[in-house]
Design a protein around this motif. Structure first.
Motif, mmCIF file in Angstrom:
data_model
loop_
_atom_site.group_PDB
_atom_site.id
_atom_site.type_symbol
_atom_site.label_atom_id
_atom_site.label_comp_id
_atom_site.label_asym_id
_atom_site.label_seq_id
_atom_site.Cartn_x
_atom_site.Cartn_y
_atom_site.Cartn_z
ATOM 1 N N ASP A 194 -3.200 -2.764 1.889
ATOM 2 C CA ASP A 194 -2.151 -3.780 1.940
ATOM 3 C C ASP A 194 -1.984 -4.228 3.388
ATOM 4 O O ASP A 194 -1.517 -3.469 4.239
ATOM 5 N N ASP A 200 1.846 -1.235 2.471
ATOM 6 C CA ASP A 200 1.941 -0.192 1.447
ATOM 7 C C ASP A 200 0.556 0.418 1.242
ATOM 8 O O ASP A 200 -0.205 -0.005 0.373
ATOM 9 N N THR A 229 4.109 3.889 3.570
ATOM 10 C CA THR A 229 4.620 2.559 3.264
ATOM 11 C C THR A 229 5.714 2.208 4.269
ATOM 12 O O THR A 229 5.982 2.986 5.198
ATOM 13 N N TYR A 236 3.890 8.854 1.819
ATOM 14 C CA TYR A 236 3.723 9.190 0.409
ATOM 15 C C TYR A 236 3.280 10.645 0.288
ATOM 16 O O TYR A 236 2.383 11.110 1.013
#
Length: 394
Positions: A194, A200, A229, A236
Protein backbone atom coordinates in the motif's frame (compact mmCIF):
# COMPACT_ATOMS: atom_id res chain seq x y z
CA UNK A 1 -38.26 -21.15 -57.82
CA UNK A 2 -40.44 -23.35 -55.66
CA UNK A 3 -37.68 -26.01 -55.48
CA UNK A 4 -35.16 -23.33 -54.51
CA UNK A 5 -37.43 -22.07 -51.73
CA UNK A 6 -37.87 -25.61 -50.41
CA UNK A 7 -34.10 -26.15 -50.50
CA UNK A 8 -33.46 -22.90 -48.62
CA UNK A 9 -36.11 -23.83 -46.06
CA UNK A 10 -34.43 -27.21 -45.55
CA UNK A 11 -31.02 -25.58 -45.05
CA UNK A 12 -32.45 -23.16 -42.48
CA UNK A 13 -34.10 -26.02 -40.59
CA UNK A 14 -30.84 -27.98 -40.57
CA UNK A 15 -28.99 -24.93 -39.25
CA UNK A 16 -31.54 -24.54 -36.47
CA UNK A 17 -30.84 -28.08 -35.28
CA UNK A 18 -27.08 -28.04 -35.86
CA UNK A 19 -26.38 -24.66 -34.18
CA UNK A 20 -27.68 -25.66 -30.72
CA UNK A 21 -25.76 -28.93 -30.88
CA UNK A 22 -22.59 -27.04 -31.80
CA UNK A 23 -23.18 -24.50 -29.02
CA UNK A 24 -23.79 -27.21 -26.43
CA UNK A 25 -20.31 -28.61 -27.06
CA UNK A 26 -18.72 -25.26 -26.24
CA UNK A 27 -21.04 -23.71 -23.67
CA UNK A 28 -22.17 -25.14 -20.35
CA UNK A 29 -24.50 -23.56 -17.79
CA UNK A 30 -24.76 -24.17 -14.06
CA UNK A 31 -26.05 -22.27 -11.09
CA UNK A 32 -28.78 -22.00 -8.48
CA UNK A 33 -31.93 -20.15 -7.54
CA UNK A 34 -32.80 -19.52 -3.90
CA UNK A 35 -35.41 -17.78 -1.77
CA UNK A 36 -34.67 -17.20 1.92
CA UNK A 37 -36.74 -16.07 4.90
CA UNK A 38 -34.93 -14.44 7.86
CA UNK A 39 -35.82 -13.61 11.44
CA UNK A 40 -33.13 -12.01 13.65
CA UNK A 41 -33.06 -10.91 17.27
CA UNK A 42 -30.11 -8.69 18.20
CA UNK A 43 -28.19 -8.11 21.43
CA UNK A 44 -29.57 -4.57 21.72
CA UNK A 45 -33.11 -5.91 22.02
CA UNK A 46 -34.17 -5.05 18.47
CA UNK A 47 -35.37 -7.56 15.92
CA UNK A 48 -35.80 -7.80 12.15
CA UNK A 49 -37.40 -10.10 9.61
CA UNK A 50 -37.20 -10.15 5.81
CA UNK A 51 -37.15 -12.21 2.62
CA UNK A 52 -34.52 -12.21 -0.10
CA UNK A 53 -33.70 -14.07 -3.30
CA UNK A 54 -30.87 -14.71 -5.76
CA UNK A 55 -30.72 -16.24 -9.24
CA UNK A 56 -27.13 -17.24 -10.07
CA UNK A 57 -25.93 -18.48 -13.47
CA UNK A 58 -22.39 -19.59 -14.31
CA UNK A 59 -21.52 -19.76 -18.02
CA UNK A 60 -18.40 -21.65 -19.09
CA UNK A 61 -17.25 -21.26 -22.70
CA UNK A 62 -14.79 -23.89 -23.88
CA UNK A 63 -12.72 -22.03 -26.47
CA UNK A 64 -10.35 -24.99 -26.98
CA UNK A 65 -9.07 -27.99 -25.08
CA UNK A 66 -6.65 -25.77 -23.16
CA UNK A 67 -8.62 -22.50 -22.94
CA UNK A 68 -11.96 -21.56 -21.42
CA UNK A 69 -13.69 -18.44 -20.13
CA UNK A 70 -16.12 -18.13 -17.22
CA UNK A 71 -18.83 -15.60 -16.49
CA UNK A 72 -20.90 -15.86 -13.32
CA UNK A 73 -23.71 -13.43 -12.61
CA UNK A 74 -26.36 -12.92 -9.95
CA UNK A 75 -29.63 -11.76 -11.49
CA UNK A 76 -32.04 -9.67 -9.48
CA UNK A 77 -30.48 -10.36 -6.09
CA UNK A 78 -32.18 -8.38 -3.35
CA UNK A 79 -34.66 -8.16 -0.51
CA UNK A 80 -38.39 -8.39 -1.04
CA UNK A 81 -40.07 -5.04 -0.41
CA UNK A 82 -36.72 -3.20 -0.71
CA UNK A 83 -34.91 -4.11 -3.92
CA UNK A 84 -38.22 -5.68 -4.97
CA UNK A 85 -41.35 -3.60 -4.34
CA UNK A 86 -44.61 -5.43 -4.91
CA UNK A 87 -47.79 -4.25 -6.61
CA UNK A 88 -46.04 -2.15 -9.26
CA UNK A 89 -45.79 -2.50 -13.03
CA UNK A 90 -42.37 -4.15 -13.03
CA UNK A 91 -41.10 -6.60 -10.39
CA UNK A 92 -38.29 -4.31 -9.25
CA UNK A 93 -38.69 -0.84 -7.81
CA UNK A 94 -35.25 0.26 -9.03
CA UNK A 95 -32.88 -0.47 -11.87
CA UNK A 96 -29.93 -0.58 -9.47
CA UNK A 97 -28.22 -3.89 -8.67
CA UNK A 98 -30.38 -5.85 -11.08
CA UNK A 99 -27.32 -7.71 -12.40
CA UNK A 100 -24.11 -8.37 -10.47
CA UNK A 101 -21.11 -9.90 -12.27
CA UNK A 102 -19.04 -11.56 -9.55
CA UNK A 103 -16.83 -13.77 -11.74
CA UNK A 104 -15.41 -13.03 -15.18
CA UNK A 105 -12.09 -14.59 -16.14
CA UNK A 106 -10.15 -16.54 -18.73
CA UNK A 107 -8.22 -19.70 -17.95
CA UNK A 108 -5.34 -21.25 -19.89
CA UNK A 109 -4.47 -24.79 -18.82
CA UNK A 110 -1.24 -26.26 -20.21
CA UNK A 111 0.67 -29.39 -19.24
CA UNK A 112 3.24 -27.61 -17.06
CA UNK A 113 1.39 -24.45 -16.08
CA UNK A 114 -1.96 -22.70 -15.94
CA UNK A 115 -2.90 -19.04 -15.99
CA UNK A 116 -6.13 -17.44 -14.79
CA UNK A 117 -6.76 -13.71 -15.32
CA UNK A 118 -9.77 -11.59 -14.47
CA UNK A 119 -12.28 -11.31 -11.65
CA UNK A 120 -12.00 -14.60 -9.75
CA UNK A 121 -12.28 -16.21 -6.33
CA UNK A 122 -9.04 -16.63 -4.39
CA UNK A 123 -8.67 -18.41 -1.06
CA UNK A 124 -5.81 -19.71 1.06
CA UNK A 125 -5.94 -22.33 3.79
CA UNK A 126 -9.19 -22.44 5.74
CA UNK A 127 -10.29 -19.26 3.88
CA UNK A 128 -9.33 -16.90 6.69
CA UNK A 129 -5.94 -15.52 5.67
CA UNK A 130 -7.06 -14.86 2.08
CA UNK A 131 -10.74 -14.97 1.14
CA UNK A 132 -11.45 -12.64 -1.76
CA UNK A 133 -13.45 -12.15 -4.94
CA UNK A 134 -10.80 -10.11 -6.70
CA UNK A 135 -9.49 -8.79 -9.99
CA UNK A 136 -6.29 -10.76 -10.20
CA UNK A 137 -3.80 -12.87 -12.12
CA UNK A 138 -2.94 -16.35 -10.85
CA UNK A 139 -0.08 -18.36 -12.37
CA UNK A 140 0.24 -22.00 -11.29
CA UNK A 141 3.39 -23.98 -12.02
CA UNK A 142 2.62 -27.72 -12.11
CA UNK A 143 5.81 -29.01 -10.50
CA UNK A 144 6.03 -31.82 -7.89
CA UNK A 145 5.47 -29.01 -5.39
CA UNK A 146 2.71 -27.03 -7.11
CA UNK A 147 3.45 -23.31 -6.92
CA UNK A 148 0.79 -20.61 -7.29
CA UNK A 149 1.79 -16.97 -7.74
CA UNK A 150 -1.01 -14.44 -7.21
CA UNK A 151 -1.24 -10.73 -7.98
CA UNK A 152 -4.35 -8.78 -6.91
CA UNK A 153 -5.19 -5.19 -7.82
CA UNK A 154 -6.88 -4.09 -4.61
CA UNK A 155 -7.49 -0.43 -5.41
CA UNK A 156 -6.33 2.36 -7.73
CA UNK A 157 -7.02 4.85 -4.90
CA UNK A 158 -9.31 6.96 -7.02
CA UNK A 159 -7.14 7.37 -10.10
CA UNK A 160 -4.94 5.39 -12.49
CA UNK A 161 -2.39 8.17 -11.96
CA UNK A 162 0.10 6.67 -9.48
CA UNK A 163 1.60 9.93 -8.21
CA UNK A 164 1.45 10.85 -4.52
CA UNK A 165 -1.91 10.20 -2.88
CA UNK A 166 -3.14 8.32 -5.96
CA UNK A 167 -0.62 5.49 -5.61
CA UNK A 168 -2.09 1.99 -5.74
CA UNK A 169 -2.66 -0.75 -3.21
CA UNK A 170 -1.69 -4.20 -4.49
CA UNK A 171 -1.69 -7.63 -2.89
CA UNK A 172 0.78 -10.43 -3.62
CA UNK A 173 0.51 -14.05 -2.50
CA UNK A 174 2.29 -17.35 -3.02
CA UNK A 175 1.14 -20.87 -2.18
CA UNK A 176 3.21 -24.07 -2.29
CA UNK A 177 1.12 -27.24 -2.21
CA UNK A 178 2.00 -30.91 -2.14
CA UNK A 179 -0.71 -33.55 -2.31
CA UNK A 180 -0.73 -37.33 -1.97
CA UNK A 181 -3.52 -39.87 -1.46
CA UNK A 182 -2.89 -39.75 2.29
CA UNK A 183 -2.45 -36.01 2.94
CA UNK A 184 -2.27 -32.53 1.42
CA UNK A 185 -0.19 -29.57 2.56
CA UNK A 186 -0.01 -25.84 1.80
CA UNK A 187 2.66 -23.31 2.71
CA UNK A 188 1.48 -19.78 1.97
CA UNK A 189 2.32 -16.10 2.35
CA UNK A 190 0.44 -12.92 1.47
CA UNK A 191 1.36 -9.25 1.69
CA UNK A 192 -0.21 -5.90 0.86
CA UNK A 193 1.84 -3.20 -0.88
CA UNK A 194 0.00 0.00 0.00
CA UNK A 195 1.71 3.16 -1.22
CA UNK A 196 -1.00 5.53 0.01
CA UNK A 197 -0.63 7.81 3.03
CA UNK A 198 -2.05 5.10 5.31
CA UNK A 199 0.72 2.69 4.25
CA UNK A 200 -1.28 -0.40 5.30
CA UNK A 201 1.54 -2.94 4.87
CA UNK A 202 0.01 -6.14 6.22
CA UNK A 203 1.66 -9.56 5.89
CA UNK A 204 0.49 -13.04 6.84
CA UNK A 205 2.08 -16.44 6.35
CA UNK A 206 1.45 -19.96 7.57
CA UNK A 207 0.92 -23.64 7.04
CA UNK A 208 -2.26 -25.59 6.27
CA UNK A 209 -2.75 -29.32 5.92
CA UNK A 210 -5.27 -32.15 5.87
CA UNK A 211 -4.91 -35.89 6.34
CA UNK A 212 -6.94 -39.04 6.97
CA UNK A 213 -6.10 -41.17 9.98
CA UNK A 214 -8.28 -44.24 9.66
CA UNK A 215 -11.87 -43.04 9.82
CA UNK A 216 -10.91 -39.57 11.09
CA UNK A 217 -10.30 -36.65 8.71
CA UNK A 218 -8.03 -33.92 10.11
CA UNK A 219 -7.61 -30.32 8.96
CA UNK A 220 -5.21 -27.90 10.62
CA UNK A 221 -3.71 -24.47 10.14
CA UNK A 222 -1.12 -22.30 11.88
CA UNK A 223 -0.76 -18.69 10.69
CA UNK A 224 1.16 -15.60 11.75
CA UNK A 225 0.76 -11.86 11.09
CA UNK A 226 3.30 -9.09 10.68
CA UNK A 227 3.67 -5.64 9.13
CA UNK A 228 2.28 -2.26 10.15
CA UNK A 229 -0.31 0.39 9.36
CA UNK A 230 -1.06 4.07 10.08
CA UNK A 231 2.20 4.98 8.31
CA UNK A 232 4.16 2.69 10.64
CA UNK A 233 2.62 3.89 13.91
CA UNK A 234 0.72 0.64 14.57
CA UNK A 235 2.21 -2.86 14.27
CA UNK A 236 0.21 -5.84 13.07
CA UNK A 237 0.50 -8.92 15.29
CA UNK A 238 -1.22 -12.27 15.36
CA UNK A 239 -0.76 -15.99 15.88
CA UNK A 240 -3.73 -18.24 15.20
CA UNK A 241 -4.30 -22.00 15.22
CA UNK A 242 -7.15 -24.15 13.96
CA UNK A 243 -7.73 -27.91 14.16
CA UNK A 244 -10.73 -29.87 12.94
CA UNK A 245 -11.43 -33.60 13.29
CA UNK A 246 -14.43 -35.26 11.61
CA UNK A 247 -15.49 -38.88 11.24
CA UNK A 248 -18.26 -40.85 9.54
CA UNK A 249 -19.23 -43.28 12.29
CA UNK A 250 -21.75 -45.01 10.02
CA UNK A 251 -23.59 -44.46 6.74
CA UNK A 252 -26.15 -42.41 8.65
CA UNK A 253 -24.20 -40.65 11.41
CA UNK A 254 -21.14 -38.38 11.42
CA UNK A 255 -19.62 -36.11 14.04
CA UNK A 256 -16.59 -33.96 14.73
CA UNK A 257 -15.08 -31.06 16.60
CA UNK A 258 -12.93 -27.96 16.17
CA UNK A 259 -10.34 -26.10 18.24
CA UNK A 260 -9.58 -22.40 17.70
CA UNK A 261 -6.85 -20.32 19.32
CA UNK A 262 -5.56 -16.83 18.55
CA UNK A 263 -3.38 -14.44 20.49
CA UNK A 264 -4.75 -11.01 21.28
CA UNK A 265 -2.88 -7.84 22.20
CA UNK A 266 -3.39 -5.07 24.76
CA UNK A 267 -0.60 -2.80 23.49
CA UNK A 268 -1.88 0.53 22.20
CA UNK A 269 0.52 0.48 19.25
CA UNK A 270 -0.44 -3.06 18.15
CA UNK A 271 -3.44 -4.43 16.26
CA UNK A 272 -4.48 -8.06 15.88
CA UNK A 273 -4.58 -9.11 12.23
CA UNK A 274 -6.52 -12.25 11.32
CA UNK A 275 -6.69 -12.03 7.53
CA UNK A 276 -6.42 -9.95 4.37
CA UNK A 277 -9.20 -9.47 1.82
CA UNK A 278 -11.63 -11.30 4.07
CA UNK A 279 -15.04 -12.26 2.69
CA UNK A 280 -15.90 -14.02 5.98
CA UNK A 281 -16.27 -17.49 4.46
CA UNK A 282 -14.66 -19.01 7.58
CA UNK A 283 -17.56 -19.15 10.06
CA UNK A 284 -17.10 -22.19 12.35
CA UNK A 285 -20.61 -22.16 13.83
CA UNK A 286 -22.11 -22.44 10.33
CA UNK A 287 -19.61 -24.82 8.73
CA UNK A 288 -20.71 -28.46 8.35
CA UNK A 289 -24.28 -27.19 7.95
CA UNK A 290 -26.37 -26.26 4.86
CA UNK A 291 -25.81 -22.58 5.74
CA UNK A 292 -22.00 -22.58 5.62
CA UNK A 293 -20.70 -19.00 5.07
CA UNK A 294 -24.25 -17.60 5.27
CA UNK A 295 -24.50 -16.86 9.00
CA UNK A 296 -22.17 -16.16 11.94
CA UNK A 297 -22.52 -16.58 15.68
CA UNK A 298 -20.55 -13.38 16.30
CA UNK A 299 -21.49 -9.77 15.66
CA UNK A 300 -17.90 -9.21 14.51
CA UNK A 301 -18.03 -12.25 12.16
CA UNK A 302 -14.30 -12.87 12.85
CA UNK A 303 -13.88 -16.26 14.51
CA UNK A 304 -10.32 -15.43 15.65
CA UNK A 305 -11.43 -12.14 17.26
CA UNK A 306 -15.17 -12.54 17.94
CA UNK A 307 -15.38 -9.54 20.29
CA UNK A 308 -13.64 -7.24 17.80
CA UNK A 309 -11.41 -5.91 20.60
CA UNK A 310 -8.01 -7.36 19.62
CA UNK A 311 -8.74 -9.97 22.28
CA UNK A 312 -8.05 -13.16 20.32
CA UNK A 313 -9.98 -16.34 21.12
CA UNK A 314 -9.95 -19.73 22.77
CA UNK A 315 -12.76 -21.83 21.37
CA UNK A 316 -14.14 -25.31 20.86
CA UNK A 317 -17.03 -26.67 18.81
CA UNK A 318 -18.74 -30.05 18.55
CA UNK A 319 -21.05 -31.04 15.70
CA UNK A 320 -23.04 -33.99 14.43
CA UNK A 321 -25.20 -35.00 11.47
CA UNK A 322 -27.79 -37.75 11.12
CA UNK A 323 -29.19 -38.89 7.77
CA UNK A 324 -32.71 -39.93 8.68
CA UNK A 325 -33.37 -41.07 5.10
CA UNK A 326 -31.99 -40.34 1.63
CA UNK A 327 -33.83 -37.02 1.42
CA UNK A 328 -33.78 -35.89 5.06
CA UNK A 329 -30.80 -34.87 7.25
CA UNK A 330 -30.70 -33.37 10.74
CA UNK A 331 -27.75 -31.76 12.49
CA UNK A 332 -26.58 -29.73 15.44
CA UNK A 333 -23.51 -27.79 16.52
CA UNK A 334 -22.46 -26.27 19.84
CA UNK A 335 -19.56 -23.92 20.56
CA UNK A 336 -17.90 -22.19 23.50
CA UNK A 337 -15.55 -19.22 23.02
CA UNK A 338 -13.57 -17.01 25.41
CA UNK A 339 -11.22 -14.08 24.67
CA UNK A 340 -7.53 -14.88 24.99
CA UNK A 341 -6.78 -11.32 26.16
CA UNK A 342 -9.73 -10.93 28.52
CA UNK A 343 -8.71 -7.46 29.80
CA UNK A 344 -9.60 -6.02 26.39
CA UNK A 345 -13.32 -6.74 26.61
CA UNK A 346 -16.20 -7.05 29.07
CA UNK A 347 -17.19 -10.33 27.38
CA UNK A 348 -15.90 -13.31 29.33
CA UNK A 349 -17.46 -16.00 27.15
CA UNK A 350 -19.80 -16.67 24.24
CA UNK A 351 -21.91 -19.84 24.09
CA UNK A 352 -23.55 -20.74 20.79
CA UNK A 353 -25.57 -23.59 19.35
CA UNK A 354 -26.99 -24.29 15.92
CA UNK A 355 -29.69 -26.83 14.97
CA UNK A 356 -30.68 -27.46 11.36
CA UNK A 357 -32.67 -29.69 9.03
CA UNK A 358 -32.39 -30.32 5.29
CA UNK A 359 -35.00 -32.00 3.09
CA UNK A 360 -34.72 -32.66 -0.65
CA UNK A 361 -38.24 -31.63 -1.52
CA UNK A 362 -37.81 -32.31 -5.27
CA UNK A 363 -35.07 -33.16 -7.76
CA UNK A 364 -31.99 -31.03 -6.96
CA UNK A 365 -34.23 -28.87 -4.77
CA UNK A 366 -33.51 -28.43 -1.06
CA UNK A 367 -35.63 -26.98 1.71
CA UNK A 368 -33.36 -26.16 4.67
CA UNK A 369 -33.90 -24.43 7.99
CA UNK A 370 -31.51 -23.46 10.77
CA UNK A 371 -31.67 -21.78 14.16
CA UNK A 372 -28.45 -20.21 15.50
CA UNK A 373 -28.30 -18.89 19.07
CA UNK A 374 -25.46 -16.93 20.70
CA UNK A 375 -25.27 -15.96 24.37
CA UNK A 376 -22.84 -13.18 25.36
CA UNK A 377 -22.39 -13.43 29.13
CA UNK A 378 -22.17 -9.65 29.64
CA UNK A 379 -25.26 -8.67 27.61
CA UNK A 380 -28.88 -8.73 28.72
CA UNK A 381 -30.15 -9.80 25.30
CA UNK A 382 -28.95 -12.70 23.19
CA UNK A 383 -28.37 -12.89 19.47
CA UNK A 384 -30.31 -15.48 17.51
CA UNK A 385 -31.23 -15.98 13.88
CA UNK A 386 -33.75 -18.24 12.18
CA UNK A 387 -33.32 -18.85 8.45
CA UNK A 388 -35.31 -20.96 5.97
CA UNK A 389 -34.09 -21.47 2.41
CA UNK A 390 -35.62 -23.04 -0.69
CA UNK A 391 -32.94 -23.63 -3.35
CA UNK A 392 -32.63 -25.46 -6.63
CA UNK A 393 -29.22 -26.27 -8.13
CA UNK A 394 -28.68 -26.91 -11.82
Amino acid sequence: MKKLAIALFAVVCMAMFIAPAYADDRVSLSGSMRVRAWSDNYTDGSDASWWDQRFRIKTKINVADDVYAVLRADYGEGQWGVAYNGLITRPRATKENTLDIDRGYLNIDKEMWSLRAGQQYLGLGILQVLDANATAVKLTLKMPVKTSLIYIKETENGSTNDDGAFDDSDVYAVNFSYDTDAFSTNLFAITRDDNSAVDDSATMFGFNGSASLGMVDLTGELAFAAGDTADGAVDYVGTQFYLKAAANLSDAFSMGGELLYALGTDDADEQQLTGLCNWWSFVPMASNTPFDADISAFANADAFDPTGANAGVQGITLFGKFNVMDALSLGAKVGYFTPEEDDNTATDDITAFNVWASYMIATNTELAITYLYSDYDNLDDNYDTLVARLQVNF
